[in-house]
Motif scaffolding. Structure first.
Motif, PDB file in Angstrom:
ATOM      1  N   ARG A 188      46.295  41.657  43.340  1.00  0.00           N
ATOM      2  CA  ARG A 188      46.947  41.324  42.060  1.00  0.00           C
ATOM      3  C   ARG A 188      46.544  39.916  41.595  1.00  0.00           C
ATOM      4  O   ARG A 188      46.328  39.683  40.408  1.00  0.00           O
ATOM      5  CB  ARG A 188      48.466  41.390  42.197  1.00  0.00           C
ATOM      6  N   ARG A 225      43.141  40.123  40.214  1.00  0.00           N
ATOM      7  CA  ARG A 225      43.202  40.761  38.898  1.00  0.00           C
ATOM      8  C   ARG A 225      43.675  39.764  37.834  1.00  0.00           C
ATOM      9  O   ARG A 225      43.144  39.716  36.734  1.00  0.00           O
ATOM     10  CB  ARG A 225      44.156  41.958  38.955  1.00  0.00           C
ATOM     11  N   ARG A 226      44.686  38.970  38.177  1.00  0.00           N
ATOM     12  CA  ARG A 226      45.220  37.975  37.244  1.00  0.00           C
ATOM     13  C   ARG A 226      44.120  36.977  36.851  1.00  0.00           C
ATOM     14  O   ARG A 226      43.956  36.617  35.688  1.00  0.00           O
ATOM     15  CB  ARG A 226      46.394  37.255  37.911  1.00  0.00           C
ATOM     16  N   PRO A 250      46.333  41.822  32.403  1.00  0.00           N
ATOM     17  CA  PRO A 250      45.897  42.276  33.735  1.00  0.00           C
ATOM     18  C   PRO A 250      45.729  43.794  33.842  1.00  0.00           C
ATOM     19  O   PRO A 250      44.809  44.271  34.508  1.00  0.00           O
ATOM     20  CB  PRO A 250      47.024  41.780  34.654  1.00  0.00           C
ATOM     21  N   ILE A 280      42.315  45.419  33.358  1.00  0.00           N
ATOM     22  CA  ILE A 280      41.366  45.419  34.484  1.00  0.00           C
ATOM     23  C   ILE A 280      41.629  46.662  35.345  1.00  0.00           C
ATOM     24  O   ILE A 280      40.782  47.531  35.464  1.00  0.00           O
ATOM     25  CB  ILE A 280      41.527  44.137  35.341  1.00  0.00           C
ATOM     26  N   LEU A 338      45.326  49.340  42.401  1.00  0.00           N
ATOM     27  CA  LEU A 338      45.314  48.292  43.431  1.00  0.00           C
ATOM     28  C   LEU A 338      46.012  48.769  44.703  1.00  0.00           C
ATOM     29  O   LEU A 338      45.601  48.428  45.812  1.00  0.00           O
ATOM     30  CB  LEU A 338      45.991  47.021  42.908  1.00  0.00           C
ATOM     31  N   LYS A 351      33.828  49.652  34.975  1.00  0.00           N
ATOM     32  CA  LYS A 351      34.700  48.732  35.719  1.00  0.00           C
ATOM     33  C   LYS A 351      34.151  48.469  37.121  1.00  0.00           C
ATOM     34  O   LYS A 351      34.324  47.376  37.664  1.00  0.00           O
ATOM     35  CB  LYS A 351      36.119  49.294  35.791  1.00  0.00           C
ATOM     36  N   TYR A 377      33.793  44.689  38.117  1.00  0.00           N
ATOM     37  CA  TYR A 377      34.790  44.099  39.015  1.00  0.00           C
ATOM     38  C   TYR A 377      34.689  44.546  40.471  1.00  0.00           C
ATOM     39  O   TYR A 377      35.403  44.004  41.325  1.00  0.00           O
ATOM     40  CB  TYR A 377      36.208  44.453  38.523  1.00  0.00           C
ATOM     41  N   PHE A 430      36.674  42.653  43.922  1.00  0.00           N
ATOM     42  CA  PHE A 430      37.783  43.232  44.692  1.00  0.00           C
ATOM     43  C   PHE A 430      37.360  43.582  46.118  1.00  0.00           C
ATOM     44  O   PHE A 430      38.162  43.466  47.047  1.00  0.00           O
ATOM     45  CB  PHE A 430      38.350  44.459  43.960  1.00  0.00           C
TER      46      PHE A 430
END
Length: 588
Positions: free
Chosen positions: A526, A529-530, A540, A543, A549, A573, A577, A581
Motif C-alpha cells: 500500500r 502504491r501511495r 491510489p 494503480i 494488493l 499496468k 508497475y 511491486f
C-alpha cells in the motif's frame, strides 16, 4: 465468426473471466444489438463498453452526466491502456480531442448529454467512425427516475442519425416502470433488457433511530477504517457536522452546492485521493465519484426514496470488499417529508406518498433489510441475508397497540399543545411546574405507564409520527394525523421493534478493514502504491485496488510471469508497475 472477448479481457484488464452478466452484455454489443443493462454498482458496468471499444473499429461515444465522473473514468481507462478523452467545458484540449477522434485515434470519447444533443456534435460525429453509443446512468432519461435530467431525453435524434451503431444503456437503479421508460426513450427493444439483479452482498445495512446523531456517526467513523461519506440533508448541517466529526482525528471535508466551486473541487480531489478521509456532504456529492474503496456510507437523516437510498449506499464497497451503510432516522424526518409532499403539484403527491411509505416500512421492519430492498426492485430474495442488522441481531417485535392508544389519549387530553417530552412526563407521572399549573396531574392519563413500557414510550412516539398518526404543529406540539383514528377505535394495530441497548463501538472494530490479517507486506505494498500514485498524480486505487494488493501479499509472486497471474494486473499496468511491486515483495 463471433469475436472472442476473453483475450482482450485478460490482457487489458487482467481478469481471467467475466463476472455476472458482463459476458451477455458484451456479446450483444459485439453483435451490434441495442441493450439496456441494469447492473448493481460494483458489478463492472464500465467494462461492458470499454472492452468492445477496444475490439470494434471506430470510437465508442460515452454519454455521462457529470464532468467529475468522466474524468474519473478517463483516468481508469488510460491506466489500462485504452485510448480515451473527454470533450467537456472543463477541458482545454478540445481541438486536439476533435482531431484525435477524426483521425481514428480514440477508443472512448466521453461527453455530457448537453453537448451530445447539440447539432455541432452531431456534425462532428458524422465525419468520424463510430463503434458504439454507451449511455451511462441511463435512469437520468426517465421522468420516473430519481435523477431525471431533461437533456437525456434529447439524445434519441443523435442515436437515430446513426441507426447501425449499437446502443448500450447502463444503470444501477431502475425499477420496472423506469426500465420501460428507458427502453422507449432510447429506442431499445424489449428483448434488449438484461437485469443482473440489485443485490450488493458486500454491503452491511444498519438502520437505527437517531439519538445523539453526531455521536452515533462518530462511533461509525471510529469503528470503520478507510474512506467514508456522510450524507446530511442541509448545507448548514454539513458544515456543523463536519466540524464536530473533525474531532475524531480523521481528515474531514465538506461538499455542498453552496461552496465556492474551487473549494468544492479541491475537497473532492482530496477525498478521491485519500485512503481514510470522511466527506460530509449533501446529495450534490456522489454520482460523479467513481471511487471504489469507500468503506462506509452514513445517512444523518432520511433519504428521498428507496431508490435514492440504494444509489447513495451503493457508493460504498464498489471494489467488492466489505463495506457498511448506516442510516439514522428520526420522526421529524418523516414530518418534514410529508410537508414537502404537500407542496408539490397534486398529480405527483400519490407517488411521493408511496415512496415515503416504502421508506417507513424499511426503517420499521423487524425482518431482513436487504430482502425488503430487493423486493422493492421486483426481486424475490430469501428472508435472511446474514449481513444486515436485523439478520445479525434479530430484534424483538412487540404489540404496542395499547401503549399507542395511551399515548394518543394523553395527546388528546392535554389539548394537542405539547411535545413528546411532556407527553412522556404525563404518562409516567413526572410532576413539573407545568403539569401542576395546567392541572394535568388530575387527568385519567396521568401516571398510567410504568415498568418495561416506560422504555418503549420514545419509540412509540416515533412510530406514531412515522405512520402519520401524530404530527408536529407549528408550535412544536403534537396533534392527531389521519392514522390516529384507526388506532384509537381499535381497528388498527401497532407492532414495533424493541430497540436494543446501544453499545459503544471500539475504534477500528469494523469488518471493513482493508487488511484483515494485519499482514505487514500488504501495508508495504500500500505504501508503494501511495508513492506511485503521488508520482503519477492519480488516486491510489487507479494503480491497483486493495484486493489486488491482498492477492499479491498472499501469493508473493517472484517474477513478472507470476505477477501477470494476479487478478486485476493487465499488460499496461504490468509494464508500468510490475517491477516496483516485485521489489517490495522480495524485500519481505
Amino acid at each position: 465468426m463471433a469475436l472472442d472477448p476473453i483475450p482482450v479481457l485478460q490482457s487489458t484488464f487482467g481478469f481471467p473471466d467475466f463476472r455476472g452478466v458482463q459476458r451477455q452484455v458484451v456479446d450483444r454489443v459485439l453483435g451490434g444489438r441495442r441493450t439496456l443493462a441494469v447492473m448493481p454498482t460494483g458489478a463492472g458496468k464500465s467494462l461492458t463498453y470499454q472492452l468492445p471499444a477496444q475490439m470494434l473499429p471506430g470510437t465508442c461515444v460515452v454519454v455521462s452526466p457529470l464532468i467529475a465522473l468522466m474524468h474519473d473514468q478517463l483516468r481508469a481507462a488510460t491506466a489500462v491502456g485504452i485510448r480515451a478523452a473527454t470533450l467537456t467545458s472543463a477541458d482545454d484540449n478540445r481541438a486536439e480531442t476533435r482531431g484525435r477522434f477524426l483521425d481514428g485515434e480514440l477508443d472512448l470519447l466521453y461527453v455530457a448529454p448537453e453537448r451530445a444533443s447539440g447539432s455541432d456534435f452531431r456534425e462532428l460525429l458524422s465525419r468520424g467512425n463510430l463503434s458504439l453509443f454507451a449511455i451511462d446512468e441511463a435512469h437520468c432519461v426517465s421522468e420516473w427516475g430519481h435523477d431525471f435530467r431533461p437533456d437525456y431525453r434529447l439524445l434519441r435524434p443523435l442515436f437515430d442519425q446513426f441507426p447501425d451503431v449499437p446502443r448500450l444503456a447502463l444503470t444501477a437503479t431502475a425499477d420496472a416502470h423506469t426500465r420501460a421508460d428507458i427502453l422507449e426513450q432510447l429506442g431499445i427493444p424489449q428483448d434488449g433488457l438484461i437485469v443482473a439483479g440489485f443485490d450488493r452482498p458486500n454491503i452491511r445495512y444498519h438502520i437505527t433511530p437517531r439519538d445523539q446523531g453526531t455521536r452515533q456517526i462518530a462511533d461509525v467513523i471510529a469503528a470503520t477504517p478507510g474512506p467514508g461519506i456522510v450524507y446530511v440533508q442541509s448545507r448548514a448541517g454539513t458544515e456543523k457536522l463536519a466540524e464536530a466529526l473533525a474531532r475524531t482525528g480523521r481528515p474531514v471535508r465538506v461538499y455542498h452546492a453552496g461552496l465556492d466551486p474551487a473549494v468544492r473541487q479541491r475537497n473532492q480531489h482530496d477525498f478521491v485521493a485519500s485512503e481514510d478521509m470522511v466527506m460530509v456532504a449533501t446529495i450534490a456529492f456522489g454520482m460523479g465519484i467513481d471511487k471504489p474503496d469507500v468503506r462506509f456510507v452514513a445517512h444523518a437523516g432520511l433519504p428521498k426514496s428507496i431508490e435514492a437510498y440504494y444509489q447513495e449506499t451503493g457508493r460504498a464497497g464498489r471494489d467488492g470488499d466489505p463495506a457498511v451503510a448506516h442510516l439514522f432516522w428520526g420522526a421529524d424526518d418523516f414530518a418534514r417529508a410529508r410537508q414537502r409532499i404537500g407542496e408539490v403539484e397534486p398529480a405527483r403527491q400519490p407517488g411521493e406518498r408511496q415512496r415515503l411509505n416504502a421508506l417507513g416500512a424499511l426503517v420499521e421492519t423487524a425482518g431482513c433489510r436487504r430482502a425488503m430492498l430487493l423486493r422493492h426492485f421486483g426481486e424475490q430474495p430469501g428472508d435472511y441475508c446474514g449481513n444486515c442488522d436485523n439478520c445479525l441481531s434479530p430484534p424483538n417485535a412487540v404489540d404496542a397497540t395499547e401503549l399507542a392508544q395511551k399515548y394518543l389519549s394523553a395527546v388528546f387530553r392535554t389539548g394537542m399543545m405539547f411535545g413528546a417530552t411532556y407527553i412522556e412526563q404525563v404518562l409516567t407521572g413526572q410532576s413539573t411546574e407545568r403539569s401542576l399549573m395546567n392541572g394535568h396531574e388530575q387527568l385519567s392519563v396521568w401516571n398510567i405507564v410504568d415498568g418495561d413500557d416506560v422504555a418503549l414510550l420514545k419509540p412509540v412516539g416515533r412510530a406514531l409520527q412515522l405512520r402519520d398518526a401524530l404530527r408536529a404543529n407549528d408550535h412544536g406540539g403534537l396533534e392527531f394525523g389521519p392514522a390516529a383514528r384507526g388506532l384509537l377505535k381499535g381497528g388498527d394495530t401497532l407492532s414495533m421493534i424493541v430497540p436494543p441497548k446501544r453499545e459503544r463501538r471500539r475504534r477500528g472494530g469494523g469488518s471493513a478493514t482493508p487488511n484483515p490479517t494485519g499482514d505487514p507486506l500488504f501495508e508495504a505494498l500500500r505504501a508503494k502504491r501511495r508513492e506511485l500514485a503521488q508520482e503519477a498524480g492519480v488516486p491510489p486505487y487507479v494503480i491497483f485496488h486493495d484486493s489486488v494488493l491482498r492477492e499479491m501479499a498472499a501469493d508473493r509472486p517472484q517474477t513478472i510471469g507470476g505477477m501477470r497471474r494476479i487478478t486485476g494486473v493487465g499488460e499496461k499496468k504490468l509494464q508500468a508497475y510490475g517491477d516496483a511491486f516485485l521489489s517490495v515483495i522480495k524485500q519481505h
